[in-house]
Motif scaffolding. Structure first.
Motif, PDB file in Angstrom:
ATOM      1  N   THR A   1       0.841  -1.192   0.000  1.00 21.66           N
ATOM      2  CA  THR A   1       0.000   0.000   0.000  1.00 21.66           C
ATOM      3  C   THR A   1       0.878   1.245   0.000  1.00 21.66           C
ATOM      4  O   THR A   1       2.098   1.172   0.192  1.00 21.66           O
ATOM      5  CB  THR A   1      -0.918   0.004   1.231  1.00 21.66           C
ATOM      6  N   ALA A   2       0.248   2.417  -0.189  1.00 14.86           N
ATOM      7  CA  ALA A   2       1.007   3.671  -0.203  1.00 14.86           C
ATOM      8  C   ALA A   2       1.677   3.920   1.141  1.00 14.86           C
ATOM      9  O   ALA A   2       2.821   4.387   1.210  1.00 14.86           O
ATOM     10  CB  ALA A   2       0.078   4.831  -0.562  1.00 14.86           C
ATOM     11  N   HIS A   3       0.965   3.597   2.242  1.00 13.40           N
ATOM     12  CA  HIS A   3       1.545   3.784   3.570  1.00 13.40           C
ATOM     13  C   HIS A   3       2.761   2.880   3.761  1.00 13.40           C
ATOM     14  O   HIS A   3       3.775   3.294   4.344  1.00 13.40           O
ATOM     15  CB  HIS A   3       0.490   3.496   4.630  1.00 13.40           C
ATOM     16  N   GLN A   4       2.675   1.637   3.278  1.00 10.75           N
ATOM     17  CA  GLN A   4       3.789   0.715   3.424  1.00 10.75           C
ATOM     18  C   GLN A   4       4.991   1.175   2.611  1.00 10.75           C
ATOM     19  O   GLN A   4       6.132   1.083   3.079  1.00 10.75           O
ATOM     20  CB  GLN A   4       3.356  -0.692   2.994  1.00 10.75           C
ATOM     21  N   ARG A   5       4.742   1.651   1.402  1.00 13.27           N
ATOM     22  CA  ARG A   5       5.857   2.143   0.597  1.00 13.27           C
ATOM     23  C   ARG A   5       6.552   3.321   1.277  1.00 13.27           C
ATOM     24  O   ARG A   5       7.774   3.428   1.275  1.00 13.27           O
ATOM     25  CB  ARG A   5       5.354   2.542  -0.793  1.00 13.27           C
ATOM     26  N   LYS A   6       5.758   4.216   1.883  1.00 11.05           N
ATOM     27  CA  LYS A   6       6.344   5.361   2.571  1.00 11.05           C
ATOM     28  C   LYS A   6       7.162   4.907   3.778  1.00 11.05           C
ATOM     29  O   LYS A   6       8.245   5.420   4.047  1.00 11.05           O
ATOM     30  CB  LYS A   6       5.237   6.322   3.012  1.00 11.05           C
ATOM     31  N   HIS A   7       6.616   3.920   4.516  1.00 13.09           N
ATOM     32  CA  HIS A   7       7.330   3.424   5.695  1.00 13.09           C
ATOM     33  C   HIS A   7       8.662   2.786   5.295  1.00 13.09           C
ATOM     34  O   HIS A   7       9.692   3.023   5.941  1.00 13.09           O
ATOM     35  CB  HIS A   7       6.453   2.411   6.432  1.00 13.09           C
ATOM     36  N   LEU A   8       8.680   1.996   4.238  1.00 13.08           N
ATOM     37  CA  LEU A   8       9.915   1.377   3.791  1.00 13.08           C
ATOM     38  C   LEU A   8      10.899   2.418   3.274  1.00 13.08           C
ATOM     39  O   LEU A   8      12.113   2.290   3.467  1.00 13.08           O
ATOM     40  CB  LEU A   8       9.619   0.339   2.697  1.00 13.08           C
ATOM     41  N   THR A   9      10.369   3.468   2.627  1.00 17.34           N
ATOM     42  CA  THR A   9      11.247   4.538   2.145  1.00 17.34           C
ATOM     43  C   THR A   9      11.903   5.261   3.304  1.00 17.34           C
ATOM     44  O   THR A   9      13.098   5.593   3.269  1.00 17.34           O
ATOM     45  CB  THR A   9      10.451   5.517   1.278  1.00 17.34           C
TER      46      THR A   9
ATOM     47  N   PRO B   1       2.981  -3.121  12.596  1.00 18.43           N
ATOM     48  CA  PRO B   1       1.770  -2.550  11.968  1.00 18.43           C
ATOM     49  C   PRO B   1       1.778  -2.630  10.452  1.00 18.43           C
ATOM     50  O   PRO B   1       0.729  -2.825   9.829  1.00 18.43           O
ATOM     51  CB  PRO B   1       1.772  -1.099  12.466  1.00 18.43           C
ATOM     52  N   THR B   2       2.964  -2.499   9.844  1.00 19.96           N
ATOM     53  CA  THR B   2       3.029  -2.591   8.387  1.00 19.96           C
ATOM     54  C   THR B   2       2.639  -3.982   7.910  1.00 19.96           C
ATOM     55  O   THR B   2       1.935  -4.140   6.915  1.00 19.96           O
ATOM     56  CB  THR B   2       4.452  -2.252   7.906  1.00 19.96           C
ATOM     57  N   SER B   3       3.059  -5.006   8.625  1.00 22.47           N
ATOM     58  CA  SER B   3       2.678  -6.370   8.259  1.00 22.47           C
ATOM     59  C   SER B   3       1.197  -6.608   8.478  1.00 22.47           C
ATOM     60  O   SER B   3       0.541  -7.305   7.694  1.00 22.47           O
ATOM     61  CB  SER B   3       3.497  -7.377   9.069  1.00 22.47           C
ATOM     62  N   VAL B   4       0.646  -6.033   9.535  1.00 23.34           N
ATOM     63  CA  VAL B   4      -0.788  -6.178   9.799  1.00 23.34           C
ATOM     64  C   VAL B   4      -1.593  -5.557   8.674  1.00 23.34           C
ATOM     65  O   VAL B   4      -2.600  -6.120   8.204  1.00 23.34           O
ATOM     66  CB  VAL B   4      -1.147  -5.546  11.156  1.00 23.34           C
ATOM     67  N   GLU B   5      -1.165  -4.388   8.213  1.00 26.92           N
ATOM     68  CA  GLU B   5      -1.878  -3.725   7.127  1.00 26.92           C
ATOM     69  C   GLU B   5      -1.822  -4.541   5.842  1.00 26.92           C
ATOM     70  O   GLU B   5      -2.731  -4.480   5.012  1.00 26.92           O
ATOM     71  CB  GLU B   5      -1.274  -2.340   6.892  1.00 26.92           C
ATOM     72  N   ASN B   6      -0.777  -5.363   5.706  1.00 28.75           N
ATOM     73  CA  ASN B   6      -0.631  -6.178   4.508  1.00 28.75           C
ATOM     74  C   ASN B   6      -1.301  -7.537   4.646  1.00 28.75           C
ATOM     75  O   ASN B   6      -1.140  -8.403   3.802  1.00 28.75           O
ATOM     76  CB  ASN B   6       0.856  -6.374   4.202  1.00 28.75           C
ATOM     77  N   GLY B   7      -2.049  -7.736   5.718  1.00 30.92           N
ATOM     78  CA  GLY B   7      -2.822  -8.958   5.856  1.00 30.92           C
ATOM     79  C   GLY B   7      -2.406  -9.861   6.981  1.00 30.92           C
ATOM     80  O   GLY B   7      -3.054 -10.875   7.230  1.00 30.92           O
ATOM     81  N   ALA B   8      -1.331  -9.553   7.688  1.00 33.39           N
ATOM     82  CA  ALA B   8      -0.879 -10.412   8.786  1.00 33.39           C
ATOM     83  C   ALA B   8      -1.779 -10.234  10.006  1.00 33.39           C
ATOM     84  O   ALA B   8      -2.401  -9.186  10.199  1.00 33.39           O
ATOM     85  CB  ALA B   8       0.568 -10.091   9.152  1.00 33.39           C
ATOM     86  N   SER B   9      -1.855 -11.261  10.830  1.00 31.38           N
ATOM     87  CA  SER B   9      -2.658 -11.201  12.046  1.00 31.38           C
ATOM     88  C   SER B   9      -1.922 -10.404  13.123  1.00 31.38           C
ATOM     89  O   SER B   9      -0.698 -10.502  13.247  1.00 31.38           O
ATOM     90  CB  SER B   9      -2.954 -12.613  12.561  1.00 31.38           C
ATOM     91  N   LEU B  10      -2.667  -9.647  13.878  1.00 32.67           N
ATOM     92  CA  LEU B  10      -2.082  -8.869  14.968  1.00 32.67           C
ATOM     93  C   LEU B  10      -1.958  -9.771  16.187  1.00 32.67           C
ATOM     94  O   LEU B  10      -2.868  -9.900  16.997  1.00 32.67           O
ATOM     95  CB  LEU B  10      -2.948  -7.647  15.288  1.00 32.67           C
ATOM     96  N   VAL B  11      -0.816 -10.420  16.293  1.00 34.40           N
ATOM     97  CA  VAL B  11      -0.576 -11.353  17.390  1.00 34.40           C
ATOM     98  C   VAL B  11       0.789 -11.056  17.990  1.00 34.40           C
ATOM     99  O   VAL B  11       1.620 -10.368  17.393  1.00 34.40           O
ATOM    100  CB  VAL B  11      -0.624 -12.819  16.908  1.00 34.40           C
TER     101      VAL B  11
END
Length: 739
Positions: A142-150, A241-251
């Motif tokens: 997502t756009a947020h994930q790309r910004k976080h990685l940048t 949080p970035t992984s959660v936004e990409n579909g990972a479970s919040l555990v």
């Protein structure tokens, strides 16, 4: 004699109670005991003896009081999978997979139990078909994930800019603009090899092999067989949080630590061509998956006061390899494959930084009171960009330990270079290549590797795998060491044997390495200059030879059982048939014979009269039948009343003939039982004379035919084979299932 008689009596009683025991002969018992010993030796003793013979004290030679670091190299386990023997049918391929796993698990457990090494390092080719199994498709960012990685410096906002990323060991890696092009984005998509031959096997196959590898080599019961290891929660890590936004479970993931004794360091990150592919055949998605599970292919470790530098040789070969048309790769070809070889090339170009950082941290742990000085590696905060020139200057003068280079693919050597007397097949490693493999790196690439790695310290040894057989050669290079001096060096390279018996060598093996290099808090060697590395090849059992031995023993067993069966059949044929002759202990009561007044012989067997053999042989079922006789009739006729519900009854002769022997000897004989005549002809009715002995019944009832010698021998052979097969087979299954 009394004890023998009592024992014989008990044995006979047990045999009567359990008739199946009568089939077990002394020969079968001896054969079973022989098989128990042979199987135990082949499945337990032979492996233990091989590993025990490699004890450290048997071959290492250090000064008195030395405490060397003990390390084990394991090369090319290559877990058998559908890719290994594609032509084998299912049962045979499944057995091959099971037996190779069991072989490696048993020997690896014995290594840890009897040799107790400090470290275990794998030299690549962990899986056989890892490069062929497709990867899971990643979800788009997502756009947020790309910004976080940048923001983390991992991904550039555009396609024109280069970005420096920090690896786990402190080294820098430059990602060029070409690696961010559309062409390299497409390279993340998995492409099935061999024209899609392995398409039906996917990520699940790779996961299954990864789990198998863990059970064989990483399970605490395998690593620490002598001690009870307990796993306890060392901490919790929340999902990012970035992984959660990409579909990972919040555990919250619990990180476990194992306690209960000495911790053995295991390094599995060095990749092989069967893990990634080779040269241009390396796929980035496959490499990412391997590094995610097993670790970075390019890394630095400090073990036993030595610096181990591992390089991803299969990926680096994309820079220079033997082309099908002859010669090495051209510059244009190397440029097209830049995304594959660039990470390893960048790692080697800046290897001083991770080596200095690892050495400094190691010495700090070794000497807690060590004071940092001006040689301490420059530290950087997150997100700070440090120029390569500054980083290189910061590590000048750092403490340098002896360097050991690890590469899955052997370095170049002249063709027909003798590998030494310990090699099993042939004399040398052939310099050639094929689909997804190359037996050695090119000459130019090998020289480049040695020159760049030697800057971080003096290379004292090289270890490699891939060839499956042992090879010991010496390289001669003019190298510039870390202190800036150039000198001609002879560097020994040992190619380690495969650990699996299914990789073309009859005698698999592993390499024992003893490291002893005492240093002070500045990393300087203490004492006289001497070799700091000693090696020893330890061979494992010839599993195929064990199977062939079992086959030979099985043939010998069949011969023994067949000879015994023939002897028993011949002896039985020469012995009088106890069923035809009168037995020692009669199974039927035979009464004495007497004569009637008319001098006609009367034979009574089990109370049946056989005087008149011309009487009718038929009988009629009825509730009761009365046979009466007149005084004028023969006195041998009896009056018999027969019940339908009681076909066998006790009857005493009642004819008052003084000449009848039964009357004269009344009370001296047991009660006479009337035998049941001809159960299969219930509708026939006969007279008293019908109840005769074997002579009269022989006219209408077939006697059992005597078996031939061949038939007796055949039956005896199969009975003996069944007994031995059940006993030995059951023991073999037990030994195999218990490892």
């Amino acid at each position: 004699m009394h004890l023998q008689h009592v024992a014989s009596h008990h044995i006979q009683a047990i045999a009567r109670r359990y008739p199946i025991l009568r089939q077990i002969s002394p020969t079968a018992i001896l054969l079973i005991l022989f098989w128990v010993y042979a199987i135990h030796y082949g499945e337990r003793s032979v492996s233990s003896n091989h590993v025990k013979s490699c004890n450290w004290s048997e071959w290492e030679h250090w000064p008195a009081g030395a405490t060397p670091h003990h390390l084990v190299f394991i090369a090319d386990p290559q877990l058998v999978d559908p890719h290994t023997y594609p032509g084998r049918p299912w049962p045979l391929s499944a057995l091959t997979e099971s037996y190779t796993d069991q072989y490696m698990a048993r020997n690896f457990r014995l290594i840890n139990e009897q040799l107790d090494p400090d470290s275990v390092v794998f030299l690549g080719d962990l899986l056989d078909g890892g490069r062929e199994w497709s990867t899971s498709k990643a979800r788009a960012l997502t756009a947020h994930q790309r910004k976080h990685l940048t923001d983390l410096g991992i991904k550039a906002p555009g396609t024109k800019r280069s970005v420096e990323t920090s690896l786990s060991f402190g080294q820098s890696r430059t990602v060029s603009s070409s690696s961010l092009s559309e062409r390299d984005k497409d390279s993340k998509a998995f492409v099935h090899g061999e024209n899609g031959r392995w398409r039906k096997w996917g990520p699940a196959q790779w996961e299954d092999e990864y789990d198998r590898f863990g059970r064989i080599f990483l399970d605490p019961r395998q690593l620490y067989p002598k001690s009870d290891r307990e796993a306890h929660v060392a901490g919790e890590v929340s999902t990012h949080p970035t992984s959660v936004e990409n579909g990972a479970s919040l555990v919250k993931t619990e990180q476990y630590a194992i306690s209960g004794g000495k911790t053995r360091r295991v390094i599995t990150s060095l990749p092989g061509n069967h893990d990634l592919g080779f040269g241009p055949g390396v796929q980035l998605a496959v490499r990412d998956r391997h590094e995610t599970r097993f670790g970075e292919g390019n890394r630095v470790d400090v073990l036993g006061n030595h610096t181990f530098v591992s390089i991803d040789a299969p990926s680096l070969a994309a820079y220079s390899q033997f082309e099908s048309g002859g010669g090495d790769s051209t510059e244009a070809q190397a440029e097209e494959r830049k995304a594959i070889w660039q990470p390893t090339m960048s790692f080697m170009g800046t290897v001083q930084a991770p080596v200095a950082k690892s050495t400094s941290d190691y010495l700090d742990d070794l000497f807690p009171d060590r004071r940092p000085d001006g040689r301490t590696l420059l530290q950087r905060s997150d997100g700070e960009s440090t120029k390569l020139s500054k980083l290189t200057a910061a590590v000048q003068g750092q403490a340098q330990l002896p360097v050991i280079l690890l590469s899955h693919v052997p370095l170049y050597r002249d063709p027909d270079t003798d590998c030494g007397k310990l090699r099993e097949l042939g004399k040398a490693i052939s310099i050639r290549g094929g689909y997804q493999y190359q037996n050695a790196l090119t000459r130019s690439l090998s020289t480049k590797i040695a020159q760049q790695i030697s800057v971080a310290g003096e290379i004292v040894h090289i270890f490699s795998g891939d060839d499956h057989d042992y090879c010991d050669v010496s390289h001669r290079w003019n190298l510039v060491t870390g202190n800036g001096k150039s000198r001609l060096q002879n560097i020994r390279e040992v190619t380690v044997k495969s650990f699996s018996w299914a990789m073309g060598v009859r005698r698999p093996g592993f390499l024992l390495v003893s490291l002893w290099n005492p240093v002070n808090d500045k990393g300087e060697a203490i004492g006289t200059a001497a070799a700091t590395v000693q090696t020893h090849l330890c061979l494992l059992p010839d599993q195929l030879g064990i199977f062939l031995t079992y086959a030979q023993l099985a043939g010998l067993t069949l011969i023994i059982l067949l000879v015994r069966a023939i002897i028993v059949a011949i002896r039985g044929n020469s012995t009088p048939d106890t069923e035809d002759d009168e037995p020692d202990v009669p199974s039927r009561l035979a009464l004495i014979r007497s004569r009637s007044p008319d001098k006609q012989p009367i034979s009574l067997t089990n109370g049946f009269s056989t005087q008149n053999k011309s009487l009718s042989k038929s009988r009629q079922r009825a509730a009761s039948t009365s046979l009466s006789s007149t005084p004028a009739q023969d006195s041998s006729h009896l009056s018999v009343q027969r019940s339908h519900n009681a076909r066998i009854r006790s009857v005493s002769p009642h004819t008052p003939s003084p000449s009848n022997g039964l009357i004269e000897k009344a009370g001296l004989y047991p009660q006479v039982q009337w035998a049941d005549p001809s159960d299969d002809e219930e509708s026939n009715v006969g007279s008293v004379g019908d109840y005769g002995d074997g002579d009269s019944q022989g006219k209408w009832k077939r006697r059992p035919r005597k078996q031939s010698v061949a038939r007796r021998a055949w039956g005896e052979f199969w009975r003996g084979l069944g007994v031995v097969g059940v006993g030995a087979g059951g023991w073999y299954v037990f030994m195999v299932r218990t490892g």
